[in-house]
Enzyme design. Structure first.
Site, PDB file in Angstrom:
ATOM      1  N   CYS A   6       0.843  -1.116   0.281  1.00  0.00           N
ATOM      2  CA  CYS A   6       0.167   0.153   0.063  1.00  0.00           C
ATOM      3  C   CYS A   6       0.736   1.101  -0.047  1.00  0.00           C
ATOM      4  CB  CYS A   6      -0.800  -0.005   0.959  1.00  0.00           C
ATOM      5  SG  CYS A   6       0.011  -0.236   2.812  1.00  0.00           S
ATOM      6  N   MET A   7      -0.290   2.288   0.643  1.00  0.00           N
ATOM      7  CA  MET A   7       2.116   3.431  -0.046  1.00  0.00           C
ATOM      8  C   MET A   7       2.689   3.186   1.580  1.00  0.00           C
ATOM      9  SD  MET A   7       2.181   6.010  -1.239  1.00  0.00           S
ATOM     10  CE  MET A   7       1.399   6.224  -2.215  1.00  0.00           C
TER      11      MET A   7
END
Length: 172
Positions: free
Chosen positions: A126-127
């Site tokens: 994810c980020m």
């Protein structure tokens, strides 16, 4: 846009935005951490190995380092943030979750099961590698290993101490 911004893309994602001022990138959704946040977070260029020679957990920054992923033998990438670009489509097999509001655990589990069946190493990211991707990895461990939530969470936390799932996510 100021000249400086045109000449200096973001060091995390490579896009041009006011990352030093904390502006959220319109392309990939990340932002530079505030000074107080930076002090408490340990960044690593390497993703965390969750299951040996198979399952890796990381951030968008990890996913953006193709040579590093190749040296670890990673050939597939599960992107849990639809706004994040899949940067190296010619080098890796990507699977991107489509819903930004909720996580599609069944879709992710199916992709990860296929990776395991094919004996392919996969990065789930994810980020920041702290919330969305760990939730997917924990769900996968619960399904594939038959582990309870607490054990799955502990397993991932031991291998990636920076995970920080949303309040109330873990119900014992």
């Amino acid at each position: 846009m100021r000249k400086r911004e045109r000449e200096n893309p973001c060091g995390v994602c490579g896009h041009y935005h006011k990352y030093e001022e904390g502006e959220v990138c319109e392309t990939c959704g990340h932002r530079m951490l505030a000074t107080s946040e930076k002090a408490s977070v340990h960044f690593s260029a390497f993703p965390s190995e969750i299951l040996p020679q198979f399952l890796y957990l990381g951030s968008y920054d990890n996913a953006s380092r193709s040579e590093l992923l190749k040296t670890q033998g990673i050939s597939r990438v599960l992107n849990t943030v639809p706004a994040c670009q899949n940067l190296y489509k010619n080098s890796f097999t990507y699977h991107c979750l489509q819903d930004d509001k909720s996580l599609s655990f069944d879709d992710a589990n199916q992709f990860l099961e296929n990776c395991e069946r094919d004996k392919a190493r996969v990065l789930v990211h994810c980020m920041s590698g702290k919330s969305r991707s760990p939730a997917i990895v924990i769900a996968y461990l619960m399904k594939s290993k038959g582990w309870r939530l607490e054990r799955s969470h502990q397993w991932v936390k031991e291998r990636r101490p920076s995970i920080d799932l949303a309040e109330g996510t873990l119900v014992h």
